[in-house]
Design a protein around this motif. Sequence first.
Motif, PDB file in Angstrom:
ATOM      1  N   UNK A 199     -22.347   8.722  -0.290  1.00 58.59           N
ATOM      2  CA  UNK A 199     -23.508   7.919   0.070  1.00 58.59           C
ATOM      3  C   UNK A 199     -23.108   6.474   0.370  1.00 58.59           C
ATOM      4  N   UNK A 200     -22.192   5.952  -0.485  1.00 61.45           N
ATOM      5  CA  UNK A 200     -21.790   4.549  -0.336  1.00 61.45           C
ATOM      6  C   UNK A 200     -20.787   4.336   0.788  1.00 61.45           C
ATOM      7  N   UNK A 201     -19.974   5.365   1.071  1.00 63.45           N
ATOM      8  CA  UNK A 201     -18.890   5.209   2.054  1.00 63.45           C
ATOM      9  C   UNK A 201     -18.943   6.310   3.109  1.00 63.45           C
ATOM     10  N   UNK A 202     -19.996   6.371   3.906  1.00 64.83           N
ATOM     11  CA  UNK A 202     -20.063   7.421   4.925  1.00 64.83           C
ATOM     12  C   UNK A 202     -18.985   7.276   5.997  1.00 64.83           C
ATOM     13  N   UNK A 203     -18.391   6.079   6.078  1.00 61.89           N
ATOM     14  CA  UNK A 203     -17.369   5.810   7.093  1.00 61.89           C
ATOM     15  C   UNK A 203     -15.979   5.707   6.464  1.00 61.89           C
ATOM     16  N   UNK A 204     -15.745   6.424   5.375  1.00 56.50           N
ATOM     17  CA  UNK A 204     -14.473   6.321   4.660  1.00 56.50           C
ATOM     18  C   UNK A 204     -13.290   6.607   5.585  1.00 56.50           C
ATOM     19  N   UNK A 205     -12.247   5.761   5.543  1.00 59.84           N
ATOM     20  CA  UNK A 205     -11.063   6.003   6.382  1.00 59.84           C
ATOM     21  C   UNK A 205     -10.158   7.059   5.764  1.00 59.84           C
ATOM     22  N   UNK A 206      -9.193   7.520   6.512  1.00 64.25           N
ATOM     23  CA  UNK A 206      -8.210   8.449   5.974  1.00 64.25           C
ATOM     24  C   UNK A 206      -7.369   7.737   4.904  1.00 64.25           C
ATOM     25  N   UNK A 207      -7.094   8.395   3.799  1.00 60.92           N
ATOM     26  CA  UNK A 207      -6.389   7.736   2.696  1.00 60.92           C
ATOM     27  C   UNK A 207      -4.901   7.573   2.965  1.00 60.92           C
ATOM     28  N   UNK A 208      -4.322   6.488   2.419  1.00 64.69           N
ATOM     29  CA  UNK A 208      -2.894   6.219   2.575  1.00 64.69           C
ATOM     30  C   UNK A 208      -2.341   5.656   1.272  1.00 64.69           C
ATOM     31  N   UNK A 209      -1.089   6.001   0.988  1.00 64.79           N
ATOM     32  CA  UNK A 209      -0.411   5.465  -0.186  1.00 64.79           C
ATOM     33  C   UNK A 209      -0.177   3.971   0.001  1.00 64.79           C
ATOM     34  N   UNK A 210      -0.485   3.188  -1.033  1.00 70.01           N
ATOM     35  CA  UNK A 210      -0.262   1.746  -1.007  1.00 70.01           C
ATOM     36  C   UNK A 210       1.220   1.464  -1.254  1.00 70.01           C
ATOM     37  N   UNK A 211       1.944   0.922  -0.282  1.00 68.72           N
ATOM     38  CA  UNK A 211       3.376   0.671  -0.486  1.00 68.72           C
ATOM     39  C   UNK A 211       3.640  -0.344  -1.589  1.00 68.72           C
ATOM     40  N   UNK A 212       2.738  -1.279  -1.833  1.00 70.00           N
ATOM     41  CA  UNK A 212       2.923  -2.274  -2.885  1.00 70.00           C
ATOM     42  C   UNK A 212       2.883  -1.606  -4.261  1.00 70.00           C
ATOM     43  N   UNK A 213       1.994  -0.633  -4.429  1.00 69.68           N
ATOM     44  CA  UNK A 213       1.942   0.085  -5.699  1.00 69.68           C
ATOM     45  C   UNK A 213       3.222   0.881  -5.923  1.00 69.68           C
ATOM     46  N   UNK A 214       3.692   1.569  -4.883  1.00 69.59           N
ATOM     47  CA  UNK A 214       4.930   2.348  -5.011  1.00 69.59           C
ATOM     48  C   UNK A 214       6.111   1.432  -5.334  1.00 69.59           C
ATOM     49  N   UNK A 215       6.146   0.247  -4.730  1.00 77.64           N
ATOM     50  CA  UNK A 215       7.235  -0.696  -4.988  1.00 77.64           C
ATOM     51  C   UNK A 215       7.164  -1.228  -6.413  1.00 77.64           C
ATOM     52  N   UNK A 216       5.954  -1.487  -6.907  1.00 77.67           N
ATOM     53  CA  UNK A 216       5.796  -1.979  -8.278  1.00 77.67           C
ATOM     54  C   UNK A 216       6.282  -0.952  -9.292  1.00 77.67           C
ATOM     55  N   UNK A 217       5.980   0.327  -9.052  1.00 73.68           N
ATOM     56  CA  UNK A 217       6.455   1.389  -9.943  1.00 73.68           C
ATOM     57  C   UNK A 217       7.979   1.466  -9.920  1.00 73.68           C
ATOM     58  N   UNK A 218       8.566   1.438  -8.728  1.00 79.18           N
ATOM     59  CA  UNK A 218      10.020   1.546  -8.603  1.00 79.18           C
ATOM     60  C   UNK A 218      10.724   0.367  -9.254  1.00 79.18           C
ATOM     61  N   UNK A 219      10.081  -0.797  -9.236  1.00 79.78           N
ATOM     62  CA  UNK A 219      10.677  -1.991  -9.835  1.00 79.78           C
ATOM     63  C   UNK A 219      10.400  -2.094 -11.332  1.00 79.78           C
ATOM     64  N   UNK A 220       9.458  -1.287 -11.835  1.00 79.10           N
ATOM     65  CA  UNK A 220       9.083  -1.383 -13.239  1.00 79.10           C
ATOM     66  C   UNK A 220       8.393  -2.693 -13.568  1.00 79.10           C
ATOM     67  N   UNK A 221       7.608  -3.216 -12.621  1.00 80.04           N
ATOM     68  CA  UNK A 221       6.982  -4.529 -12.752  1.00 80.04           C
ATOM     69  C   UNK A 221       5.510  -4.354 -13.116  1.00 80.04           C
ATOM     70  N   UNK A 222       5.124  -4.560 -14.385  1.00 81.47           N
ATOM     71  CA  UNK A 222       3.729  -4.313 -14.773  1.00 81.47           C
ATOM     72  C   UNK A 222       2.743  -5.264 -14.120  1.00 81.47           C
TER      73      UNK A 222
END
Length: 307
Positions: A199-222
């Motif tokens: 209802x709130x997002x009838x125009x939702x875009x296709x989902x994509x992995x956030x590269x910044x989140x993946x980089x933060x995990x790989x770096x172990x940076x909380x």
Amino acid sequence: MNATASVTVRVPAKVNLQLAVGPARGDGYHGLVNVFHAVSLFDEVTVSVRGDLPPGQAVLSADGERADHVARVPLDGSNLAARAAALLARHVPGATGVHIHLAKAIPVAGGMAGGSADAAAALVACDTLWGGGTPRERLLELAADLGSDVPFPLLGHTAVGTGRGERLAPLPVRGTFHWVFALAEGGLSTAAVFAEYDRLRPDAPEPRLDPELAAALAAGDPRRLGAALANDLQPAALSLRPALGEVLDVGRAAGALGAVVSGSGPTCAFLAESAEHARALAEALRDCKECADAVTAHGPVPGAVVR
């Protein structure tokens, strides 16, 4: 197989570090990019032979520290663990009837996939009990048949799920992250949250992995990870349960590095700097009238294991 044999499997909860939700598909599901992170809140699922029942049929029982949560666990054939036993029995010649006991520590209907974790544990426990020797890849396929969140607890650690969330690829993670989970009274219907999202997002875009989140995990940076936490379902959960916004605000004010509704809610997840900070953050959250309790955990941890 000994007729009195039983098998216990320990299985972790999950928190969604990123939950990107696309538009509804023709099959009724949504395309997802779902970064699963297994944390040290565990259910234990014990299965034992019930020779008086047909193969794959289960009777269930449950207990746990939180009586209000245990009371919400279905103890009939609708329980995902019972459905897991029935599904696996169709593929294992030595299947029997079973008693499934759920020792619950994962919040029920809390957005941390406790029911899905129990189903994954039941697959592993029943396969071990029945001597099925089913390859892990096949168990993952069966898990996906049961639900989008069921495969991940078989793997644990951290992984990105695509498709409807069931296609998993491990993500590299350095170090340990410390978490606080604020539990709420009552649950939230996943179906209702997705309907509100549509209802709130009838125009939702296709989902994509956030590269910044993946980089933060790989770096172990909380700190980087806390800034990157994201859940597309959060606005829908807050629309249905506005009081959750107060819980998120209390955690942020207490110094959380990141705050997010976990999955479809109503559990809220907070990233802490350290185990000590997590304990202090939990104390602050317990003073919030909208928080029924707060528990600490760390991640990532392994998936379902036989005890």
